[in-house]
Structure formats: structure tokens, C-alpha cells
Design a protein around this motif. Sequence first.
Motif, PDB file in Angstrom:
ATOM      1  N   LYS A   1      -9.813  -8.285  -1.300  1.00 12.96           N
ATOM      2  CA  LYS A   1      -9.889  -7.063  -2.114  1.00 12.96           C
ATOM      3  C   LYS A   1      -9.220  -7.270  -3.473  1.00 12.96           C
ATOM      4  O   LYS A   1      -9.672  -6.731  -4.491  1.00 12.96           O
ATOM      5  CB  LYS A   1      -9.203  -5.888  -1.402  1.00 12.96           C
ATOM      6  CG  LYS A   1     -10.094  -5.241  -0.352  1.00 12.96           C
ATOM      7  CD  LYS A   1      -9.362  -4.118   0.340  1.00 12.96           C
ATOM      8  CE  LYS A   1     -10.155  -3.618   1.543  1.00 12.96           C
ATOM      9  NZ  LYS A   1      -9.335  -2.791   2.429  1.00 12.96           N
TER      10      LYS A   1
ATOM     11  N   PHE B   1       0.856  -1.189   0.000  1.00 12.71           N
ATOM     12  CA  PHE B   1       0.000   0.000   0.000  1.00 12.71           C
ATOM     13  C   PHE B   1       0.887   1.231   0.000  1.00 12.71           C
ATOM     14  O   PHE B   1       1.970   1.214   0.579  1.00 12.71           O
ATOM     15  CB  PHE B   1      -0.922   0.013   1.229  1.00 12.71           C
ATOM     16  CG  PHE B   1      -2.063  -0.950   1.105  1.00 12.71           C
ATOM     17  CD1 PHE B   1      -3.128  -0.669   0.262  1.00 12.71           C
ATOM     18  CD2 PHE B   1      -2.070  -2.143   1.820  1.00 12.71           C
ATOM     19  CE1 PHE B   1      -4.189  -1.560   0.140  1.00 12.71           C
ATOM     20  CE2 PHE B   1      -3.127  -3.037   1.700  1.00 12.71           C
ATOM     21  CZ  PHE B   1      -4.190  -2.743   0.856  1.00 12.71           C
TER      22      PHE B   1
ATOM     23  N   GLU C   1     -15.098 -11.985   7.222  1.00 11.72           N
ATOM     24  CA  GLU C   1     -15.583 -12.087   8.597  1.00 11.72           C
ATOM     25  C   GLU C   1     -17.089 -11.879   8.698  1.00 11.72           C
ATOM     26  O   GLU C   1     -17.558 -10.993   9.405  1.00 11.72           O
ATOM     27  CB  GLU C   1     -14.826 -11.097   9.485  1.00 11.72           C
ATOM     28  CG  GLU C   1     -13.360 -11.475   9.509  1.00 11.72           C
ATOM     29  CD  GLU C   1     -12.510 -10.544  10.361  1.00 11.72           C
ATOM     30  OE1 GLU C   1     -13.050 -10.054  11.358  1.00 11.72           O
ATOM     31  OE2 GLU C   1     -11.340 -10.345  10.028  1.00 11.72           O
TER      32      GLU C   1
ATOM     33  N   HIS D   1     -11.692 -15.045  11.992  1.00 12.64           N
ATOM     34  CA  HIS D   1     -10.875 -15.191  13.190  1.00 12.64           C
ATOM     35  C   HIS D   1     -11.300 -16.400  14.005  1.00 12.64           C
ATOM     36  O   HIS D   1     -10.601 -16.806  14.911  1.00 12.64           O
ATOM     37  CB  HIS D   1     -11.138 -13.987  14.125  1.00 12.64           C
ATOM     38  CG  HIS D   1     -10.395 -12.773  13.734  1.00 12.64           C
ATOM     39  ND1 HIS D   1     -11.005 -11.553  13.636  1.00 12.64           N
ATOM     40  CD2 HIS D   1      -9.099 -12.584  13.437  1.00 12.64           C
ATOM     41  CE1 HIS D   1     -10.107 -10.650  13.293  1.00 12.64           C
ATOM     42  NE2 HIS D   1      -8.942 -11.264  13.157  1.00 12.64           N
TER      43      HIS D   1
ATOM     44  N   HIS E   1      -3.875 -13.715  12.033  1.00 16.72           N
ATOM     45  CA  HIS E   1      -4.100 -12.649  13.011  1.00 16.72           C
ATOM     46  C   HIS E   1      -4.592 -11.387  12.333  1.00 16.72           C
ATOM     47  O   HIS E   1      -4.471 -11.240  11.119  1.00 16.72           O
ATOM     48  CB  HIS E   1      -2.794 -12.353  13.766  1.00 16.72           C
ATOM     49  CG  HIS E   1      -2.369 -13.474  14.639  1.00 16.72           C
ATOM     50  ND1 HIS E   1      -3.115 -13.903  15.710  1.00 16.72           N
ATOM     51  CD2 HIS E   1      -1.278 -14.274  14.604  1.00 16.72           C
ATOM     52  CE1 HIS E   1      -2.503 -14.899  16.297  1.00 16.72           C
ATOM     53  NE2 HIS E   1      -1.377 -15.167  15.634  1.00 16.72           N
ATOM     54  N   SER E   2      -5.063 -10.486  13.177  1.00 18.40           N
ATOM     55  CA  SER E   2      -5.477  -9.185  12.661  1.00 18.40           C
ATOM     56  C   SER E   2      -4.293  -8.529  11.939  1.00 18.40           C
ATOM     57  O   SER E   2      -3.177  -8.521  12.447  1.00 18.40           O
ATOM     58  CB  SER E   2      -5.952  -8.314  13.816  1.00 18.40           C
ATOM     59  OG  SER E   2      -6.381  -7.080  13.321  1.00 18.40           O
ATOM     60  N   GLY E   3      -4.547  -7.998  10.755  1.00 15.80           N
ATOM     61  CA  GLY E   3      -3.485  -7.350   9.995  1.00 15.80           C
ATOM     62  C   GLY E   3      -2.666  -8.317   9.163  1.00 15.80           C
ATOM     63  O   GLY E   3      -1.692  -7.919   8.516  1.00 15.80           O
ATOM     64  N   ALA E   4      -3.052  -9.602   9.151  1.00 17.54           N
ATOM     65  CA  ALA E   4      -2.266 -10.597   8.421  1.00 17.54           C
ATOM     66  C   ALA E   4      -2.436 -10.458   6.908  1.00 17.54           C
ATOM     67  O   ALA E   4      -1.577 -10.898   6.140  1.00 17.54           O
ATOM     68  CB  ALA E   4      -2.680 -12.003   8.861  1.00 17.54           C
ATOM     69  N   GLY E   5      -3.530  -9.859   6.483  1.00 22.53           N
ATOM     70  CA  GLY E   5      -3.720  -9.663   5.048  1.00 22.53           C
ATOM     71  C   GLY E   5      -4.934 -10.372   4.461  1.00 22.53           C
ATOM     72  O   GLY E   5      -5.077 -10.445   3.247  1.00 22.53           O
ATOM     73  N   LYS E   6      -5.829 -10.841   5.325  1.00 26.15           N
ATOM     74  CA  LYS E   6      -7.007 -11.581   4.834  1.00 26.15           C
ATOM     75  C   LYS E   6      -7.892 -10.695   3.956  1.00 26.15           C
ATOM     76  O   LYS E   6      -8.257 -11.060   2.835  1.00 26.15           O
ATOM     77  CB  LYS E   6      -7.835 -12.097   6.028  1.00 26.15           C
ATOM     78  CG  LYS E   6      -7.037 -12.925   7.012  1.00 26.15           C
ATOM     79  CD  LYS E   6      -7.900 -13.448   8.136  1.00 26.15           C
ATOM     80  CE  LYS E   6      -8.380 -12.373   9.114  1.00 26.15           C
ATOM     81  NZ  LYS E   6      -7.280 -11.747   9.868  1.00 26.15           N
ATOM     82  N   SER E   7      -8.233  -9.536   4.506  1.00 29.47           N
ATOM     83  CA  SER E   7      -9.098  -8.623   3.723  1.00 29.47           C
ATOM     84  C   SER E   7      -8.408  -8.206   2.436  1.00 29.47           C
ATOM     85  O   SER E   7      -9.059  -8.033   1.397  1.00 29.47           O
ATOM     86  CB  SER E   7      -9.438  -7.380   4.537  1.00 29.47           C
ATOM     87  OG  SER E   7     -10.145  -7.747   5.693  1.00 29.47           O
ATOM     88  N   THR E   8      -7.089  -8.056   2.509  1.00 24.39           N
ATOM     89  CA  THR E   8      -6.350  -7.645   1.312  1.00 24.39           C
ATOM     90  C   THR E   8      -6.460  -8.706   0.216  1.00 24.39           C
ATOM     91  O   THR E   8      -6.665  -8.372  -0.957  1.00 24.39           O
ATOM     92  CB  THR E   8      -4.880  -7.373   1.674  1.00 24.39           C
ATOM     93  OG1 THR E   8      -4.850  -6.423   2.735  1.00 24.39           O
ATOM     94  CG2 THR E   8      -4.116  -6.837   0.491  1.00 24.39           C
TER      95      THR E   8
ATOM     96  N   LYS F   1       0.785   3.978   1.639  1.00 24.53           N
ATOM     97  CA  LYS F   1       1.208   4.303   2.999  1.00 24.53           C
ATOM     98  C   LYS F   1       1.107   3.030   3.813  1.00 24.53           C
ATOM     99  O   LYS F   1       0.025   2.598   4.170  1.00 24.53           O
ATOM    100  CB  LYS F   1       0.299   5.380   3.607  1.00 24.53           C
ATOM    101  CG  LYS F   1       0.619   6.766   3.090  1.00 24.53           C
ATOM    102  CD  LYS F   1      -0.436   7.764   3.541  1.00 24.53           C
ATOM    103  CE  LYS F   1      -1.715   7.520   2.771  1.00 24.53           C
ATOM    104  NZ  LYS F   1      -2.788   8.457   3.085  1.00 24.53           N
TER     105      LYS F   1
ATOM    106  N   ALA G   1       1.626  -5.621   2.455  1.00 24.07           N
ATOM    107  CA  ALA G   1       0.468  -6.291   3.045  1.00 24.07           C
ATOM    108  C   ALA G   1       0.422  -7.755   2.621  1.00 24.07           C
ATOM    109  O   ALA G   1      -0.070  -8.600   3.361  1.00 24.07           O
ATOM    110  CB  ALA G   1      -0.818  -5.592   2.641  1.00 24.07           C
TER     111      ALA G   1
END
Lengths: 231, 285
Positions: A46, A11, A163, A195, A36-43, A13, A17
Motif C-alpha cells: 500500500k 495506523f 497474495e 503465504h 505471518h498474517s498481520g506482519a505488514g506485507k499488504s502495508t 487505530k 504496522a
Amino acid sequence: MIKFTNVFKAFPKGGLALKDVSFHIAKGEFVFLTGHSGAGKSTVLKLIYAEEPATSGEVRVSGFNLAEARRKDIPRLRRRLGIVFQDFRLLEDRTAEENVAFALEVTGARRASIPARVMRVLTQVGLAAKAQAYPRELSGGEQQRVAIARALVNEPTVLLADEPTGNLDERATRGVFQLLRDINASGTAVVMATHDLDLVRQAPYRVIELQEGALMYDSAVDEPRDEAASP
Amino acid sequence: MNLVIREALLAFRRAPLLSALSVTTIAFSLFVVGLFGLVAVNLQQALRDVAERVEIVAYLLPGAPIETITLAQKDIEAFPEVQAASYVSEDQALQRARTELVEFRDVLQELERNPLPASIEVKLKPRFRDVDHVNDVAERLRGFGFVDDVRFGRDWVEKLDRLRQIAAAVGLVVGAAFAAVAIIIIGTTIRMAVLQRSREIAIMRLVGATDGFVRRPFLLQGALKGMLGGLAAVALSYGAYALINRWLIHAAFFSRDQAVAIVGFGMLIGFFGSAASVGRHLRKV
Ligand SMILES: Nc1ncnc2c1ncn2[C@@H]1O[C@H](COP(=O)(O)OP(=O)(O)OP(=O)(O)O)[C@@H](O)[C@H]1O
Ligand SMILES: [Mg+2]
């Protein structure tokens, strides 16, 4: 049908990811995306629905090579996908029925065919009785069912769920999860970021685990792990 | 009902306050433009009234045969610039002088011989009442053999010309400034409407709406708001005109075409303002 080959995502900024992620999801599969949170699942999701481009590597979805896809191709891609989010993303000023119908109208579906198709999916998710209700008149679980109905109404080949049970209590979670399993049983591939390891353990489905953007474990490729090693 | 129309109208129903606010903003922006327009229209009318008095008089040599003069008069009337040419005989000139120059009535009464020459009075068509054309026609009149002298108020016509140029320049600059302000204000209002619905736009795109599908209801809605605002602005302008007419001076109002132009201007700003706002929004998402 969904194929990631050495995908990196940076990204503007923020750091990397996704780092060198490769996997292949076949038609009709059910896949958990964990980490974990921030691991890149949503990415990952997307990238699949072309909300974000990959920085390098190749993403192929349902015949589209997303690196080559132009902006005007994206709507056609999205009509082959169903997308569901933790926060439902319903239009507040439209009834359940209208929210679902909207996804059909957008695609230019024949007007006369719409009501029957809407009722069919609302029945499938068990909400036919609340077709006239507005989102604020529905519980979280019910709203998520409307969102799933909306995702299904275009008869997608893949359902992406980020999620989907994240905002739901245990009972509603079980209900929504069962619904996703039923949908998968009828032939639609499901990619579900979650999660909730209880859910993951409950079902014999493929698990792809990310850690800080890298693919740590893919149950379709790697050795099965013992409980203690999993997060 | 067509889907685009339904979505455009739904937006009015869903956000009645914001819609009313945009229409009001558009109405008042265009009202300011309209007031300026009224001033311009009346100034132009006043200038036209003054220009009515532009006239060229060709004084004739005594003894020119009347047949020749009548023929020449026909020729002059056929000039493209000329609206009318009328012959004033010596006797008519004297009579006119007697009624118009009351102070000299006695003197004129006692004359033994009429000292006044016959003349041809030439009126130009409205769009030729400027120095260049007046000069041109005067020159041609001088070419007739029986014409002694040609007169027109040169200074006066030149001043009128100058006044017209100033009015046009000021009108253009001030009008453009007002129009620009209206466009900016209306653009901002429309941008708010787009931002207010950004969540909805995101959801539309998520379920596979094309950019065109997202855009069209906004364009229709923008044009509709612009039209309503334009109509309100014309109504407000009419109110202002009625007040001015009643209490201040006798003024002119817009012609029907001009009123239609104001409404059309509102529609265009609404339409293109929406196109720009949605376009910019879509490019970002
Ligand atoms: N638009 C963005 N701009 C910058 N960085 C981003 C953006 N979106 C995500 N990231 C970063 O990318 C990384 C992965 O984010 P992602 O949302 O994919 O995580 P996640 O696995 O879905 O986490 P969660 O379980 O909390 O939803 C995070 O470090 C995040 O800060
Ligand atoms: Mg996430």
C-alpha cells in the motif's frame, strides 16, 4: 527503483504496522514478501502504490518521492505500476476485454490503439478465447489472469501482487505463478506478497520477510538460512 | 462515442432501478417546488389583476382651454411611469354617470346644469402601481395650473402594497424552504448512487484514473437525472394545473421561461449534488 529507508507506518487505530523497514528493489527483480498474517506485507505494498502514506522515513518509487507526491501525482505513479489482488477486483458488469480496456481508457490512451493492446495482453495471459466473458463466467484462476492482463496493459515497470494465488487451488496457483515468472523474465519487476512457502522455495528469487512490522530477513543482504530456521 | 458520455449512460443501464429511483425522487421533490411555484404564479397574477384598477384621476377646473389640456395630456403621457392618460370631458363624465349610476338616472336626467368636472384619468405602468409612485405622479399632476384636485384610492393602494410585501416574504421563505428540502433529498439520492459505485471508483483509482476522470461521468449523470426529474416535475405540475383548472378555479400555468427554470434548477442540483458527493467520497479514499 523501489527504495524504503527507515520507514515507519502507524495506523490511527492500531499500533505500528511497519517498524524501521529499509530495502531496495532494483529494476527487473522478482521479490517475495513473506511473513505471518498481520506482519505488514499488504502495508508495504500500500505504501508503494501510495494508498497509504508512510508515517516517517522515505519511500521512493520509480522516481517519485512519495512523501512529496501530491494527490494529483498519484494517478501518474499508478500508471507505472500494475497491481493485482487476492480478490481480483474486476468490474463485474464488464467483460474480460472491457475490464482490461478500462485501465487504458482511464489513462487517456488513443482509442484506436486500445483493442489491439488489449488482445495482446489477453493472449499473453492465455485468455484470448474468453475475451467476451464476464467475471462471473470465469474460474478464479481465469479471473486472476484477467486482473494480471489489466495490470500489464499499461506496460508497468513493476507488478505488485498481494497474495495473487491466495484464492486459487494448486493447479491454478502454479499457472498464475508461472505467468508472473514469465512476466518477470520479460523485464518487469515483480513484488509478490505470499503465504505460500512452497512457491517461495520453488524459485530462486529474493525473499524479504517481515515479522510484526519489522524486516526480519532479506535474502539479498543476509546470510542464506537453512530450511529449519525459516517459518 | 465520448468516453464520459458512455460511462454516464452505462451507469443508467447497469443500475436501472436506482437510476429510476433517483429520477423519481428528483421529480417529486421538484414537483413540490413546482406546486408551490404554481400557487405563487397565480397569486402574483391575481395581484396584478387587482393592481389593474390603480388609477389616478385629476379633476380639472371649469373653463380650462382645451388646447392647454391636450398639451398637458401629452406631457403626462410622456411621464416615465405613465401607461396612458385619457381626457374625460364634462359631457362624457355625465354620460358615464348616467349609465353607471342607474339608481340616480332620474336625478341626473333632470339636471339643468352639468355638475361634473372634466378630468384626466391616468393609468400607470404595471411596475409603478405602488404607493410611492402613485403619490409621486399625483403630486406632479397637482402642479398643473388647471388641475383642481387629484384623487386616488390611497387606502386601497396602501393595502395592495402591503399584500404584495406579505406575498413576496411568504413566497421567499416558503419557496426557499421547499427548495432546501428538494436539494437535501436529491443530494441524498445522488449520494446513494456514488456509494453504490464506490467499489468501481476504488478500482478506477487503482488503475490510475485521475479524480477528474472519476468525477466527470457522475457530473454528467447527475445533470441528466436532474433534467429528467425536472421535465417529469413540469409534466406533473401541468397535470395538477389541468385538474385544478377543470374542477376548481381558472388558474394560470408557468410561462415557458419558468418551466425551463424548473428543469434548469433540477439540472443544477443534479450537477452540483454529484460534484459534492463525489468530491466528498474522493477526499475520503
Ligand atoms: N487501515 C488500517 N487501520 C488500522 N490498522 C491496520 C490497517 N491496515 C492494516 N492494519 C494493521 O497493520 C498490521 C499489518 O497489516 P497488513 O495488512 O499489512 O498485514 P499482512 O501481512 O498483509 O497480513 P495478511 O497476510 O493477513 O494479509 C496489522 O496489525 C493490521 O491490523
Ligand atoms: Mg495482506
